[in-house]
Design a protein around this motif. Structure first.
Motif, PDB file in Angstrom:
ATOM      1  N   ILE A 160      10.539  -2.105   4.190  1.00  0.00           N
ATOM      2  CA  ILE A 160       9.916  -2.019   2.559  1.00  0.00           C
ATOM      3  C   ILE A 160       8.578  -2.861   2.663  1.00  0.00           C
ATOM      4  CG2 ILE A 160      10.043  -2.485   0.266  1.00  0.00           C
ATOM      5  CD1 ILE A 160      13.152  -2.522   0.493  1.00  0.00           C
ATOM      6  N   GLY A 161       7.669  -2.138   2.116  1.00  0.00           N
ATOM      7  CA  GLY A 161       6.206  -2.901   2.504  1.00  0.00           C
ATOM      8  C   GLY A 161       5.095  -2.716   1.010  1.00  0.00           C
ATOM      9  N   PHE A 162       4.306  -3.941   1.195  1.00  0.00           N
ATOM     10  CA  PHE A 162       3.412  -4.149   0.171  1.00  0.00           C
ATOM     11  C   PHE A 162       1.936  -4.479   0.850  1.00  0.00           C
ATOM     12  CE2 PHE A 162       0.941  -7.263  -2.039  1.00  0.00           C
ATOM     13  CZ  PHE A 162       0.694  -6.344  -3.314  1.00  0.00           C
ATOM     14  N   ILE A 220       0.839   0.211   6.974  1.00  0.00           N
ATOM     15  CA  ILE A 220       1.385   1.187   6.007  1.00  0.00           C
ATOM     16  C   ILE A 220       2.138   2.301   6.704  1.00  0.00           C
ATOM     17  CG2 ILE A 220       0.840   3.092   4.508  1.00  0.00           C
ATOM     18  CD1 ILE A 220      -1.802   1.720   3.598  1.00  0.00           C
ATOM     19  N   ASN A 221       1.792   2.590   7.931  1.00  0.00           N
ATOM     20  CA  ASN A 221       2.671   3.710   8.531  1.00  0.00           C
ATOM     21  C   ASN A 221       3.698   2.754   9.355  1.00  0.00           C
ATOM     22  OD1 ASN A 221       1.489   6.574   8.642  1.00  0.00           O
ATOM     23  ND2 ASN A 221      -0.421   5.314   9.312  1.00  0.00           N
ATOM     24  N   ASP A 234       8.560   2.296   5.674  1.00  0.00           N
ATOM     25  CA  ASP A 234       9.587   3.437   5.412  1.00  0.00           C
ATOM     26  C   ASP A 234       9.534   3.792   4.063  1.00  0.00           C
ATOM     27  OD1 ASP A 234      11.753   3.798   7.651  1.00  0.00           O
ATOM     28  OD2 ASP A 234      11.508   1.718   7.560  1.00  0.00           O
ATOM     29  N   VAL A 235       9.143   2.828   3.012  1.00  0.00           N
ATOM     30  CA  VAL A 235       8.796   2.947   1.884  1.00  0.00           C
ATOM     31  C   VAL A 235       7.565   1.984   1.240  1.00  0.00           C
ATOM     32  CG1 VAL A 235      10.654   1.860   0.786  1.00  0.00           C
ATOM     33  CG2 VAL A 235       9.553   3.248  -0.534  1.00  0.00           C
ATOM     34  N   CYS A 236       6.709   2.637   0.501  1.00  0.00           N
ATOM     35  CA  CYS A 236       5.733   1.531   0.022  1.00  0.00           C
ATOM     36  C   CYS A 236       5.751   1.027  -1.236  1.00  0.00           C
ATOM     37  CB  CYS A 236       4.477   1.859   0.090  1.00  0.00           C
ATOM     38  SG  CYS A 236       4.056   2.544   1.883  1.00  0.00           S
ATOM     39  N   VAL A 237       5.253  -0.159  -1.761  1.00  0.00           N
ATOM     40  CA  VAL A 237       5.600  -0.521  -3.228  1.00  0.00           C
ATOM     41  C   VAL A 237       4.138  -1.045  -3.807  1.00  0.00           C
ATOM     42  CG1 VAL A 237       7.024  -1.995  -4.852  1.00  0.00           C
ATOM     43  CG2 VAL A 237       7.884  -1.475  -2.425  1.00  0.00           C
TER      44      VAL A 237
END
Length: 395
Positions: free
Chosen positions: A206-208, A277-278, A281-284
């Protein structure tokens, strides 16, 4: 047309292409690509000097907090006069600041003045400091914005605010949100991106991406991540950026017993952001409910990379995006709802991939920097040689 673009900020230690300045650089680049002549009058920081493909007049600042903005106002005004002696500008364009000097210069030169409002001119946190100073700032904003030929608002909420609070003619306003560069931000295999970044290619992330400030809602994200880790112990959190909230966020991660699962990437140049970003799996984009009006570049960049995105349903985000546009909206400041939305995306890879495809399609069609710059040029061009306001327009 010939443009003088005034942009003041205080960020001398920023990377060569900090995310907060993307809109300035991109508008200038794409206006130039359209045949316009653009000169940016910006503080003479290292990050400014590295924009070698742009015309920039670096303005030295005095190293004293109170005198920094004053030295920029005086220095940029004099630089603008010097540039005008060589070639009279058609447009003076400036990002809102607590100084009317770009408007004064435009009136002196007899050219159009366009003000970009990318946030509340007098934000609530600023208003809490001094009532007297707040009244002065509101008065200044009202007198200045009403006298500009055109106003660019980044959101519909900001458009409504400058009309209601500052009396700006609706016909003088255009809404031009943030955007992205779909050629730079494009989908790639997450495993390959992780290998380049030396992350575990087999883990889920999960990323920001963004600054670590209170309004970003990262405390809520950490709480949601801790809930997810109870059910998905292999899950990892990738945080790209830094800021004043960094130390407290690291302490919170320790208290929640998730510190070993958080990767703190630190501040990175904008050129490296697509890889990060790539890798996700999902961005927040977990903005707080009191964030105020914003048009966050991060959401557009997430979508351009084809990443499924979960974001707080603050008005300026919900007015542009929904699941149909690749963004799952959740109530702000609700860690349980955020954790639930993230788990929904992670549990259904097909749906997640479909969200990503839809999101990229939307930003490629509507939110590319080239299109935003062309819209701005055409709209400002309607009033070339006159100060009459054009019709109100929402992109």
């Amino acid at each position: 047309m010939t443009w003088l673009l005034f942009a003041y900020w205080y960020e001398p230690e920023a990377p060569s292409d900090p995310v907060g300045l993307v809109r300035i650089w991109q508008l200038a680049r794409h206006l130039t690509d359209l045949g316009e002549t653009v000169t940016i009058l910006a503080p003479n920081y290292g990050s400014t000097r590295q924009q070698t493909d742009l015309r920039i007049a670096g303005i030295p600042l005095l190293p004293v907090p109170l005198l920094r903005p004053i030295s920029y106002a005086i220095g940029s005004w004099l630089a603008g006069v010097a540039l005008a002696l060589r070639r009279t500008p058609t447009v003076v364009y400036y990002r809102w600041m607590d100084s009317p000097h770009p408007l004064v210069l435009a009136r002196l030169l007899g050219c159009q003045c366009v003000c970009e409002v990318n946030g509340e001119p007098v934000p609530d946190w600023d208003a809490a400091r001094s009532r007297a100073l707040t009244r002065v700032k509101h008065w200044l904003a009202r007198q200045t914005l009403r006298r500009c030929d055109r106003v660019v608002a980044l959101t519909e909420g900001l458009r409504d605010l400058v009309m209601r609070r500052y009396g700006v003619d609706p016909g003088a306003i255009i809404v031009l949100p943030s955007a992205t560069d779909p050629k730079r931000f494009r989908p790639e295999d997450p495993r390959e991106a992780r290998r380049r970044l030396r992350l575990d290619p087999e883990s889920s992330y999960i990323g920001f991406v963004g600054s670590f400030y209170r309004y970003q809602g990262l405390t809520c994200l950490l709480e949601a991540f801790a809930m997810l880790r109870c059910r998905r112990p292999a899950m990892r959190l990738l945080l790209v950026g830094d800021g004043e909230a960094g130390p407290s966020l690291r302490e919170q991660a320790i208290r929640l017993n998730v510190a070993e699962a958080v990767t703190w990437a630190g501040r990175v140049s904008y050129a490296r952001v697509p890889d990060f970003i790539n890798a996700m799996d999902v961005c927040v984009a977990p903005f707080r409910g009191d964030r105020g009006e914003t048009s966050p570049v991060k959401v557009f960049d997430y979508l351009a990379c084809g990443r499924p995105t979960v974001a707080s349903a603050i008005p300026s985000v919900a007015s542009l995006f929904s699941e149909r546009e690749g963004v799952v909206l959740v109530p702000p400041d609700d860690s349980i709802a955020l954790a639930g939305a993230l788990e929904r995306v992670l549990e259904d890879p097909r749906w997640a991939a479909d969200l990503g495809r839809r999101g990229r399609g939307v930003v490629c069609a509507r939110f590319g920097w080239a299109g935003i710059a062309e819209q701005l040029r055409d709209w400002v061009g309607k009033g070339q040689g006159a100060s009459a306001h054009a019709d109100s327009c929402v992109l």
